[in-house]
Design an enzyme around this catalytic site. Structure first.
Site, short mmCIF file in Angstrom:
data_model
loop_
_atom_site.label_atom_id
_atom_site.label_comp_id
_atom_site.label_asym_id
_atom_site.label_seq_id
_atom_site.Cartn_x
_atom_site.Cartn_y
_atom_site.Cartn_z
N GLY A 11 -23.92 -34.47 -15.31
CA GLY A 11 -23.85 -33.10 -15.22
C GLY A 11 -22.73 -32.58 -14.25
N GLY A 14 -20.70 -28.86 -14.43
CA GLY A 14 -20.84 -27.62 -13.37
C GLY A 14 -20.41 -27.29 -12.35
N GLN A 15 -20.76 -26.32 -11.48
CA GLN A 15 -19.87 -25.95 -10.51
C GLN A 15 -19.68 -26.98 -9.25
OE1 GLN A 15 -21.60 -22.74 -7.95
NE2 GLN A 15 -19.55 -22.13 -7.19
N LEU A 16 -20.64 -27.64 -8.83
CA LEU A 16 -20.54 -28.71 -7.90
C LEU A 16 -20.20 -29.95 -8.58
CD1 LEU A 16 -21.37 -30.05 -5.02
CD2 LEU A 16 -23.73 -30.52 -6.12
N ASP A 37 -21.31 -35.09 -19.12
CA ASP A 37 -22.02 -33.99 -19.27
C ASP A 37 -22.40 -33.64 -20.67
OD1 ASP A 37 -21.88 -31.41 -17.39
OD2 ASP A 37 -22.24 -30.77 -19.35
N TYR A 142 -37.43 -24.32 -11.47
CA TYR A 142 -36.32 -24.89 -10.84
C TYR A 142 -36.59 -25.65 -9.42
CZ TYR A 142 -31.86 -25.61 -8.54
OH TYR A 142 -30.81 -26.47 -7.87
N LYS A 146 -37.08 -29.47 -8.29
CA LYS A 146 -36.56 -30.05 -7.26
C LYS A 146 -37.33 -30.56 -6.19
CE LYS A 146 -32.20 -29.65 -8.58
NZ LYS A 146 -31.59 -30.87 -9.09
#
Length: 320
Positions: A11, A14-16, A37, A142, A146
């Site tokens: 992944g 993505g942003q992180l 990704d 979500y 988690k």
């Protein structure tokens, strides 16, 4: 930094993931980092390859083929996007994590990182200061995924000795990628609109206080945790990661120090109910005690960096 580590990031688009991939490549060398990704692209000179983490054989094969020693598993559907398709979010967020855990156990991966979130907290958490051990009753799929993911990590550590480490991220603010569908992403998108001299419509009320962290701090915390000696890690579910806390009106006032005419319209939508279930502050004292965590950035420092970097990006786009 010389290393024999072979690091896999899932992944990573993505942003992180975008920021973390760059930081790990700079620290360990591009030859020691595999950024993958479901939707491959290029991060600077770091190639991102295709990997569907819900496919058991694909995860197993890449770990074995490249002799992976560390994994940063970032692949997931985020909070707001997740509510649009709960079944798909559950499938992707949980199945991919179990695939990574099983393959890591099988191939004796030395360390595995799992990103958790403040989304694990719900009505039972202390709204003013959620502690490390507050009861978890998340109200989004979500958050549920988690919370379950934290427990799976704890299980694999307790039963098999797999060195799983995790952070509960607050909202992450960064300029390296577009918002990815999280409830706290207003604090990213608002800067994009400001530097383009556009008004912003905020989907939260002006006084919705939420925990946040600047991307540089989030990446630093992740690497610091993963490089901490194993015997110092006392929390095997997920560490609360504190940064700073503010409401939309505060970020607006900060931006207006650079753009005095910047305007915001408040029009709360379904994301408001998600934000209402989260604490306004999280206690990060266990992270400070166990591995010395301390955030660096103030809100105005974040605004300064976001505006400077995004202004460069939009200026370059205009020149194309």
């Amino acid at each position: 930094m010389k290393t024999q580590e072979k690091i896999l990031i899932t992944g990573s688009g993505g942003q992180l993931g975008t920021a973390l991939a760059k930081a790990l490549a700079n620290r360990y060398g591009t030859d020691h980092v595999m950024a993958t990704d479901l939707h491959p692209k290029t991060v600077d000179n770091l190639d991102i390859g295709f990997l569907d983490t819900t496919d058991t054989n694909s995860v197993d094969t890449i770990i074995e083929k490249h002799e992976i020693s560390q994994i940063y598993h970032l692949a997931a559907i985020l909070s707001a996007n997740g509510e649009a398709n709960p079944a798909k979010t559950w499938e992707i967020n949980t199945k991919s994590w179990l695939n990574v855990l099983e393959a890591s156990k099988k191939h004796e991966v030395t360390k595995v990182f799992f990103p958790s979130s403040i989304a694990v907290f719900g009505p039972s958490a202390n709204k003013l200061s959620a502690s490390q051990t507050d009861f978890l009753d998340p109200l989004t799929v979500y958050g549920i995924s988690k919370a379950v993911g934290e427990q799976w990590g704890h299980y694999f550590f307790s039963k098999y000795g797999l060195d799983v480490r995790s952070l509960r991220y607050p909202g992450v603010i960064g300029h390296g990628a577009l918002p990815g569908g999280g409830t706290t992403d207003y604090a990213v998108d608002i800067y994009h609109q400001a530097v383009q001299n556009k008004p912003y419509t905020c989907y939260l009320t002006k006084d919705t206080i939420l925990p946040m962290i600047f991307m540089d701090d989030a990446v630093r915390a992740t690497i610091e945790l993963m490089e901490t000696p194993k015997e110092n890690i006392c929390t095997r579910t997920s560490y609360n990661l504190n940064g700073l806390t503010f409401a939309p009106w505060e970020i607006v006032e900060s931006i207006q120090k650079w753009f005095p005419g910047f305007e915001v319209i408040y029009s709360p939508d379904f994301r408001q109910s998600i934000a209402n279930a989260w604490p306004s502050f999280i206690d990060g004292s266990p992270a400070k005690k166990d591995w010395g965590w301390s955030p660096h950035y103030t809100l105005d420092e974040i605004s300064g960096k976001m505006i400077a970097e995004l202004s460069k990006i939009y200026k370059m786009e205009k020149l194309k």
